[in-house]
Design a protein around this motif. Structure first.
Motif, PDB file in Angstrom:
ATOM      1  N   TRP A 152      37.593  22.987  42.769  1.00  0.00           N
ATOM      2  CA  TRP A 152      36.311  23.702  42.355  1.00  0.00           C
ATOM      3  C   TRP A 152      36.549  23.403  40.690  1.00  0.00           C
ATOM      4  O   TRP A 152      37.501  23.326  40.234  1.00  0.00           O
ATOM      5  N   PRO A 153      35.446  23.434  40.238  1.00  0.00           N
ATOM      6  CA  PRO A 153      35.462  23.264  38.734  1.00  0.00           C
ATOM      7  C   PRO A 153      36.257  24.203  38.006  1.00  0.00           C
ATOM      8  O   PRO A 153      36.095  25.344  38.283  1.00  0.00           O
ATOM      9  N   GLY A 154      36.918  23.776  36.767  1.00  0.00           N
ATOM     10  CA  GLY A 154      37.639  24.793  36.130  1.00  0.00           C
ATOM     11  C   GLY A 154      39.173  24.783  36.668  1.00  0.00           C
ATOM     12  O   GLY A 154      40.008  25.462  36.156  1.00  0.00           O
ATOM     13  N   ILE A 155      39.187  24.545  38.174  1.00  0.00           N
ATOM     14  CA  ILE A 155      40.735  25.008  38.742  1.00  0.00           C
ATOM     15  C   ILE A 155      41.595  23.518  38.842  1.00  0.00           C
ATOM     16  O   ILE A 155      41.382  22.857  39.150  1.00  0.00           O
ATOM     17  N   ARG A 156      42.524  23.989  37.896  1.00  0.00           N
ATOM     18  CA  ARG A 156      43.701  22.951  37.851  1.00  0.00           C
ATOM     19  C   ARG A 156      44.681  23.325  38.905  1.00  0.00           C
ATOM     20  O   ARG A 156      45.245  22.295  39.492  1.00  0.00           O
ATOM     21  N   ARG A 157      45.048  24.468  39.130  1.00  0.00           N
ATOM     22  CA  ARG A 157      46.050  24.898  40.160  1.00  0.00           C
ATOM     23  C   ARG A 157      45.359  26.013  41.191  1.00  0.00           C
ATOM     24  O   ARG A 157      45.179  27.062  40.866  1.00  0.00           O
ATOM     25  N   PRO A 158      45.365  25.507  42.338  1.00  0.00           N
ATOM     26  CA  PRO A 158      44.763  26.298  43.387  1.00  0.00           C
ATOM     27  C   PRO A 158      45.830  27.769  43.692  1.00  0.00           C
ATOM     28  O   PRO A 158      46.869  27.307  43.482  1.00  0.00           O
ATOM     29  N   ALA A 159      45.420  28.717  44.162  1.00  0.00           N
ATOM     30  CA  ALA A 159      46.202  29.705  44.247  1.00  0.00           C
ATOM     31  C   ALA A 159      46.276  30.281  45.693  1.00  0.00           C
ATOM     32  O   ALA A 159      45.311  30.428  46.458  1.00  0.00           O
ATOM     33  N   LEU A 160      47.444  30.434  46.139  1.00  0.00           N
ATOM     34  CA  LEU A 160      47.501  30.907  47.575  1.00  0.00           C
ATOM     35  C   LEU A 160      47.509  32.502  47.573  1.00  0.00           C
ATOM     36  O   LEU A 160      47.980  33.077  46.672  1.00  0.00           O
ATOM     37  N   THR A 161      46.330  33.083  48.450  1.00  0.00           N
ATOM     38  CA  THR A 161      45.959  34.341  48.345  1.00  0.00           C
ATOM     39  C   THR A 161      46.300  35.046  49.728  1.00  0.00           C
ATOM     40  O   THR A 161      45.933  34.680  50.800  1.00  0.00           O
ATOM     41  N   ALA A 162      47.135  36.259  49.447  1.00  0.00           N
ATOM     42  CA  ALA A 162      47.545  36.848  50.698  1.00  0.00           C
ATOM     43  C   ALA A 162      46.904  38.227  50.594  1.00  0.00           C
ATOM     44  O   ALA A 162      46.594  38.747  49.477  1.00  0.00           O
ATOM     45  N   VAL A 163      46.873  39.033  51.637  1.00  0.00           N
ATOM     46  CA  VAL A 163      46.168  40.247  51.853  1.00  0.00           C
ATOM     47  C   VAL A 163      47.460  41.022  52.321  1.00  0.00           C
ATOM     48  O   VAL A 163      47.969  40.839  53.420  1.00  0.00           O
ATOM     49  N   LEU A 164      47.755  42.253  51.478  1.00  0.00           N
ATOM     50  CA  LEU A 164      49.044  42.904  51.787  1.00  0.00           C
ATOM     51  C   LEU A 164      48.550  44.438  52.353  1.00  0.00           C
ATOM     52  O   LEU A 164      47.575  44.797  51.899  1.00  0.00           O
ATOM     53  N   PRO A 165      49.069  45.139  53.186  1.00  0.00           N
ATOM     54  CA  PRO A 165      48.725  46.410  53.500  1.00  0.00           C
ATOM     55  C   PRO A 165      49.480  47.270  52.527  1.00  0.00           C
ATOM     56  O   PRO A 165      50.660  46.993  51.975  1.00  0.00           O
ATOM     57  N   THR A 166      48.961  48.253  52.151  1.00  0.00           N
ATOM     58  CA  THR A 166      49.334  49.471  51.544  1.00  0.00           C
ATOM     59  C   THR A 166      49.141  50.821  51.828  1.00  0.00           C
ATOM     60  O   THR A 166      48.566  51.001  52.914  1.00  0.00           O
ATOM     61  N   ALA A 167      49.617  51.657  51.298  1.00  0.00           N
ATOM     62  CA  ALA A 167      49.484  53.058  51.656  1.00  0.00           C
ATOM     63  C   ALA A 167      47.866  53.540  51.682  1.00  0.00           C
ATOM     64  O   ALA A 167      47.580  54.480  52.259  1.00  0.00           O
ATOM     65  N   ALA A 168      47.183  52.817  50.652  1.00  0.00           N
ATOM     66  CA  ALA A 168      46.087  53.301  50.314  1.00  0.00           C
ATOM     67  C   ALA A 168      45.001  52.214  51.027  1.00  0.00           C
ATOM     68  O   ALA A 168      43.561  52.602  51.100  1.00  0.00           O
ATOM     69  N   GLY A 169      45.435  51.100  51.808  1.00  0.00           N
ATOM     70  CA  GLY A 169      44.435  50.317  52.483  1.00  0.00           C
ATOM     71  C   GLY A 169      44.828  48.823  52.536  1.00  0.00           C
ATOM     72  O   GLY A 169      46.125  48.485  52.940  1.00  0.00           O
ATOM     73  N   ARG A 170      44.169  47.991  51.638  1.00  0.00           N
ATOM     74  CA  ARG A 170      44.613  46.818  51.637  1.00  0.00           C
ATOM     75  C   ARG A 170      44.723  46.323  50.156  1.00  0.00           C
ATOM     76  O   ARG A 170      43.777  46.789  49.269  1.00  0.00           O
ATOM     77  N   LEU A 171      45.197  45.363  49.759  1.00  0.00           N
ATOM     78  CA  LEU A 171      45.450  44.785  48.499  1.00  0.00           C
ATOM     79  C   LEU A 171      45.624  43.234  48.503  1.00  0.00           C
ATOM     80  O   LEU A 171      46.011  42.455  49.331  1.00  0.00           O
ATOM     81  N   VAL A 172      44.714  42.589  47.596  1.00  0.00           N
ATOM     82  CA  VAL A 172      44.836  40.978  47.369  1.00  0.00           C
ATOM     83  C   VAL A 172      45.972  40.770  46.410  1.00  0.00           C
ATOM     84  O   VAL A 172      46.047  41.026  45.356  1.00  0.00           O
ATOM     85  N   LEU A 173      46.889  39.914  46.841  1.00  0.00           N
ATOM     86  CA  LEU A 173      47.953  39.333  45.881  1.00  0.00           C
ATOM     87  C   LEU A 173      47.796  37.843  45.895  1.00  0.00           C
ATOM     88  O   LEU A 173      47.840  37.015  46.697  1.00  0.00           O
ATOM     89  N   LEU A 174      47.807  37.438  44.568  1.00  0.00           N
ATOM     90  CA  LEU A 174      47.747  35.924  44.170  1.00  0.00           C
ATOM     91  C   LEU A 174      48.420  35.737  42.791  1.00  0.00           C
ATOM     92  O   LEU A 174      48.219  36.376  42.007  1.00  0.00           O
ATOM     93  N   ASP A 175      49.188  34.482  42.847  1.00  0.00           N
ATOM     94  CA  ASP A 175      49.461  33.625  43.768  1.00  0.00           C
ATOM     95  C   ASP A 175      50.895  33.887  44.383  1.00  0.00           C
ATOM     96  O   ASP A 175      51.618  34.542  43.766  1.00  0.00           O
ATOM     97  N   VAL A 176      50.990  33.513  45.671  1.00  0.00           N
ATOM     98  CA  VAL A 176      52.299  33.755  46.431  1.00  0.00           C
ATOM     99  C   VAL A 176      52.827  32.468  46.759  1.00  0.00           C
ATOM    100  O   VAL A 176      53.794  32.398  47.846  1.00  0.00           O
ATOM    101  N   GLY A 177      52.833  31.467  45.895  1.00  0.00           N
ATOM    102  CA  GLY A 177      53.691  30.225  46.279  1.00  0.00           C
ATOM    103  C   GLY A 177      53.151  28.994  45.814  1.00  0.00           C
ATOM    104  O   GLY A 177      53.680  27.863  45.832  1.00  0.00           O
ATOM    105  N   SER A 178      51.981  28.929  45.081  1.00  0.00           N
ATOM    106  CA  SER A 178      51.552  27.423  44.697  1.00  0.00           C
ATOM    107  C   SER A 178      51.851  27.122  43.339  1.00  0.00           C
ATOM    108  O   SER A 178      52.203  26.376  42.965  1.00  0.00           O
ATOM    109  N   SER A 179      51.390  28.118  42.269  1.00  0.00           N
ATOM    110  CA  SER A 179      51.784  27.800  40.876  1.00  0.00           C
ATOM    111  C   SER A 179      52.943  28.582  40.454  1.00  0.00           C
ATOM    112  O   SER A 179      52.806  29.719  40.268  1.00  0.00           O
TER     113      SER A 179
END
Length: 320
Positions: free
Chosen positions: A125-152
């Motif tokens: 995509w425009p402006g993206i030099r390094r794509p990001a691996l995006t994971a969804v984690l379970p938390t005590a409050a619900g769900r959370l998006v964590l990035l990057d998990v291994g690409s950059s």
């Protein structure tokens, strides 16, 4: 939507063929994973049996693909196509997405090879030099998006600022979070905590326009990810994110997720920033993990999630 932001997986307008409504055509890298191809075959079989509208393109050694076909009922075998690739299976699998013969890719192979192949074949995509691996984690409050998990693993400030945008858009579109809170992972919540990159980035994030009504919520620590109360999206580098993710995988496997009301930790991540749906599974993924990764890819395709994220980012950049 400008052509440069297209996220369908096609290389040119009109090239992509469209499957039946509700179907999802997933290309699977049979050589990806520590226990490949046996574990990938297991995952493909589980996915096929769980989703009657799923169509798989199995890319890799012919004998591994034959093992899937032999285990399926005759009526289900027509949902499987094969592509012979004795060596670079992930590259050949991504090529099927680029040509429009598959809607998404799933691989548990080498992350660097997958990211490079996806960026080269599908485009970024425009402006993206390094794509990001995006994971969804379970938390005590619900769900959370964590990035990057291994690409950059060694990003600069611009890369992490883009990860904040990508994570906010993912939370808004896929998880339907209103006004997601974006945090920066470091070693303490006091100003000035962390290495040079973490000390410099907050000033940029405070003024950074984020999609989906998101806002920068400040610094967060590792414990905040388990609790999930301080942020909905957490941004970090791929090295730290990968170490954290693998630690949580083991902890949750032993004790369960932090809340009974949340889903188990998925061992699959979406590669955000490339023009197509690419799901990367953990190299140590099991058959159920691979099946879950295939189900994730199918769900993202059916909901047109990657294109919707691209739309949101494009619209947000247009008003900056």
């Amino acid at each position: 939507m400008p052509e440069r932001w297209r996220a369908t997986g096609a290389t040119a307008p009109g090239q992509r063929t469209v499957g039946e409504p509700g179907t999802a055509r997933i290309a699977v890298d049979l050589l990806g994973g520590d226990q490949a191809p046996a574990v990938v075959v297991d995952g493909a079989l589980r996915a096929c049996k769980a989703d009657p509208a799923l169509q798989l393109t199995l890319v890799g050694p012919a004998d591994a693909a034959d093992a899937v076909l032999a285990a399926l009922k005759p009526g289900d075998r027509r949902r499987i196509t094969t592509v012979a690739a004795p060596t670079d299976a992930v590259g050949a699998a991504i090529h099927t997405v680029a040509e429009g013969r598959a809607d998404a890719l799933v691989s548990a192979g080498d992350t660097r090879a997958t990211v490079l192949s996806a960026a080269r074949e599908l485009g970024r995509w425009p402006g993206i030099r390094r794509p990001a691996l995006t994971a969804v984690l379970p938390t005590a409050a619900g769900r959370l998006v964590l990035l990057d998990v291994g690409s950059s693993v060694d990003p600069d400030e611009e890369t992490l600022a883009w990860h904040a945008r990508l994570g906010a858009a993912y939370a808004s579109v896929v998880l339907r979070m209103p006004a997601p809170r974006v945090g920066l992972l470091t070693i303490g919540t006091e100003p000035g905590k962390g290495d040079r990159l973490r000390r410099a980035l907050p000033a940029q994030l405070v003024d950074l326009p984020l999609p989906g009504g998101a806002r920068y919520a400040g610094l967060v620590e590792g414990g905040d990810i388990v609790l999930g109360r301080a942020a909905d999206v957490v941004v970090t580098d791929g090295f730290t994110g990968n170490v954290l993710l693998k630690g949580l995988e083991t902890a949750y496997a032993l004790s369960g997720p932090p809340s009974r009301n949340t889903d188990p930790l998925a061992r699959a991540a979406l590669l955000l920033g490339v023009t197509g749906t690419v799901v990367v599974c953990h190299g140590a993924a099991t058959g159920p993990d691979l099946a879950a990764g295939i189900a994730l890819a199918a769900d993202l395709h059916r909901r047109n999630s990657v294109a919707a994220i691209a739309d949101l980012l494009s619209a947000q950049r247009g008003i900056e």
